[in-house]
Design a protein around this motif. Structure first.
Motif, PDB file in Angstrom:
ATOM      1  N   GLN A  27       0.865  -1.183   0.000  1.00 56.38           N
ATOM      2  CA  GLN A  27       0.000   0.000   0.000  1.00 56.38           C
ATOM      3  C   GLN A  27       0.902   1.233   0.000  1.00 56.38           C
ATOM      4  O   GLN A  27       1.634   1.470   0.970  1.00 56.38           O
ATOM      5  N   LEU A  28       0.844   2.011  -1.059  1.00 56.18           N
ATOM      6  CA  LEU A  28       1.630   3.238  -1.150  1.00 56.18           C
ATOM      7  C   LEU A  28       0.744   4.413  -0.758  1.00 56.18           C
ATOM      8  O   LEU A  28      -0.375   4.548  -1.262  1.00 56.18           O
ATOM      9  N   LEU A  29       1.247   5.241   0.150  1.00 54.92           N
ATOM     10  CA  LEU A  29       0.452   6.308   0.765  1.00 54.92           C
ATOM     11  C   LEU A  29       1.125   7.654   0.564  1.00 54.92           C
ATOM     12  O   LEU A  29       2.292   7.826   0.949  1.00 54.92           O
ATOM     13  N   GLU A  30       0.393   8.603   0.010  1.00 50.58           N
ATOM     14  CA  GLU A  30       0.888   9.982  -0.080  1.00 50.58           C
ATOM     15  C   GLU A  30      -0.071  10.881   0.677  1.00 50.58           C
ATOM     16  O   GLU A  30      -1.284  10.836   0.434  1.00 50.58           O
ATOM     17  N   PRO A  31       0.426  11.716   1.588  1.00 53.00           N
ATOM     18  CA  PRO A  31      -0.488  12.595   2.318  1.00 53.00           C
ATOM     19  C   PRO A  31      -1.111  13.636   1.398  1.00 53.00           C
ATOM     20  O   PRO A  31      -0.483  14.092   0.440  1.00 53.00           O
ATOM     21  N   ILE A  32      -2.364  13.998   1.708  1.00 53.18           N
ATOM     22  CA  ILE A  32      -3.029  15.043   0.920  1.00 53.18           C
ATOM     23  C   ILE A  32      -3.202  16.322   1.740  1.00 53.18           C
ATOM     24  O   ILE A  32      -3.704  17.310   1.236  1.00 53.18           O
ATOM     25  N   ARG A  33      -2.803  16.279   3.008  1.00 56.91           N
ATOM     26  CA  ARG A  33      -2.803  17.525   3.790  1.00 56.91           C
ATOM     27  C   ARG A  33      -1.722  17.435   4.867  1.00 56.91           C
ATOM     28  O   ARG A  33      -1.362  16.348   5.330  1.00 56.91           O
ATOM     29  N   GLU A  34      -1.238  18.618   5.228  1.00 60.83           N
ATOM     30  CA  GLU A  34      -0.072  18.714   6.104  1.00 60.83           C
ATOM     31  C   GLU A  34      -0.333  18.223   7.518  1.00 60.83           C
ATOM     32  O   GLU A  34       0.599  17.850   8.233  1.00 60.83           O
ATOM     33  N   ASP A  35      -1.615  18.243   7.941  1.00 58.12           N
ATOM     34  CA  ASP A  35      -1.909  17.838   9.316  1.00 58.12           C
ATOM     35  C   ASP A  35      -2.288  16.360   9.429  1.00 58.12           C
ATOM     36  O   ASP A  35      -2.714  15.905  10.497  1.00 58.12           O
ATOM     37  N   SER A  36      -2.134  15.589   8.341  1.00 59.45           N
ATOM     38  CA  SER A  36      -2.435  14.157   8.424  1.00 59.45           C
ATOM     39  C   SER A  36      -1.307  13.428   9.153  1.00 59.45           C
ATOM     40  O   SER A  36      -0.159  13.894   9.180  1.00 59.45           O
ATOM     41  N   ALA A  37      -1.657  12.301   9.727  1.00 53.05           N
ATOM     42  CA  ALA A  37      -0.648  11.514  10.458  1.00 53.05           C
ATOM     43  C   ALA A  37       0.496  11.096   9.544  1.00 53.05           C
ATOM     44  O   ALA A  37       1.661  11.113   9.944  1.00 53.05           O
ATOM     45  N   VAL A  38       0.173  10.750   8.312  1.00 53.51           N
ATOM     46  CA  VAL A  38       1.229  10.306   7.392  1.00 53.51           C
ATOM     47  C   VAL A  38       2.143  11.476   7.002  1.00 53.51           C
ATOM     48  O   VAL A  38       3.356  11.308   6.871  1.00 53.51           O
ATOM     49  N   ALA A  39       1.572  12.680   6.840  1.00 55.17           N
ATOM     50  CA  ALA A  39       2.409  13.847   6.534  1.00 55.17           C
ATOM     51  C   ALA A  39       3.390  14.125   7.674  1.00 55.17           C
ATOM     52  O   ALA A  39       4.579  14.389   7.442  1.00 55.17           O
ATOM     53  N   LYS A  40       2.899  14.032   8.898  1.00 53.52           N
ATOM     54  CA  LYS A  40       3.775  14.272  10.058  1.00 53.52           C
ATOM     55  C   LYS A  40       4.847  13.196  10.156  1.00 53.52           C
ATOM     56  O   LYS A  40       6.003  13.469  10.468  1.00 53.52           O
ATOM     57  N   TRP A  41       4.448  11.986   9.883  1.00 50.28           N
ATOM     58  CA  TRP A  41       5.404  10.869   9.928  1.00 50.28           C
ATOM     59  C   TRP A  41       6.496  11.056   8.869  1.00 50.28           C
ATOM     60  O   TRP A  41       7.685  10.877   9.146  1.00 50.28           O
ATOM     61  N   LEU A  42       6.085  11.427   7.658  1.00 54.13           N
ATOM     62  CA  LEU A  42       7.047  11.652   6.566  1.00 54.13           C
ATOM     63  C   LEU A  42       8.016  12.776   6.911  1.00 54.13           C
ATOM     64  O   LEU A  42       9.225  12.682   6.628  1.00 54.13           O
ATOM     65  N   ALA A  43       7.498  13.855   7.504  1.00 48.86           N
ATOM     66  CA  ALA A  43       8.362  14.994   7.847  1.00 48.86           C
ATOM     67  C   ALA A  43       9.422  14.566   8.853  1.00 48.86           C
ATOM     68  O   ALA A  43      10.561  15.049   8.820  1.00 48.86           O
ATOM     69  N   LYS A  44       9.057  13.636   9.722  1.00 51.42           N
ATOM     70  CA  LYS A  44      10.002  13.182  10.754  1.00 51.42           C
ATOM     71  C   LYS A  44      10.958  12.116  10.234  1.00 51.42           C
ATOM     72  O   LYS A  44      12.153  12.129  10.537  1.00 51.42           O
TER      73      LYS A  44
END
Lengths: 146, 146
Positions: free
Chosen positions: A60-77
């Protein structure tokens, strides 16, 4: 009872580029795509193999669609990489309750909507030796065929 | 051709405690244990399901046995969690060569010894969108039965 590795969830910055990598490099094909507004992601499911419980295993490939999503935060870290793993079960409600009773934190009170009309919940990674772990019950075949 | 998710490799600090967690929480049983001196780890394979290519999918729990092993360094940097993913193939030699020809760095010149007498190689995570990716060819059934 957990009866299969349902999928490996991988966070990426560019879904098309990552799908292209998996397709060119390994020959894996896109089985399904969708946007999950609640999770704040758009995603592609690559079907890798069937499993002996009648299900299948996916990447499952996941791209965040908003900055406050859990996946966006995880990617930033963390940068791109494996975000979670998921085990398949015929009874996500019963299994998540039984696991909660063993002292593992279950992140949702009730299972929520997952990929391909599945029902999912997550277990706290700090209770699972560092692994964000999802439990998933696939939609019934009759529903998949609608 | 890559035909299954062979395993998810999870790095842990205490193999017995982590096996106990997976057993108590999910009911998964140890299928195999071994020490891989070359990789500098001891490991437990938990068999989760059979796959439609005649193989199986496992959770592989890895504890480093020396401080200079790749898994020890990874653990020191990242803490416990998913270390790598592995795809199964009948031909790790041919597939790794084909993938090398596509410009992905393959970490070994020749496949090396992996779990349960398999032959394995790894792809550089920086060429795989952040995912350390293993390719594995299981031992022939006749060898497993020895």
């Amino acid at each position: 009872m957990l009866t299969r590795i349902d999928h490996i969830g991988i966070a990426c910055k560019d879904l098309e580029a990552t799908v292209d990598f998996y397709s060119r490099t390994y020959g894996f094909q896109v089985f399904h795509t969708e946007v999950n507004q609640e999770q704040g992601v758009r995603e592609a499911m690559l079907r890798i193999n069937g499993t002996d419980d009648g299900g299948a295993s996916y990447i499952q490939l996941l791209e965040p669609i908003r900055e406050d999503s859990a996946v966006a935060k995880w990617l930033a870290k963390n940068g791109e990489g494996v975000h979670h793993i998921a085990f398949g079960t015929a009874d996500v409600d019963g299994d998540s309750e039984a696991i909660r009773d063993k002292g593992v934190r279950v992140l949702y009170d009730e299972p929520r909507h997952g990929s391909m009309d599945s029902r999912i919940t997550f277990l706290h990674p700090k209770d699972c030796h560092g692994v964000l772990t999802e439990l998933v019950t696939a939609a019934a075949p009759s529903e998949e065929a609608r």
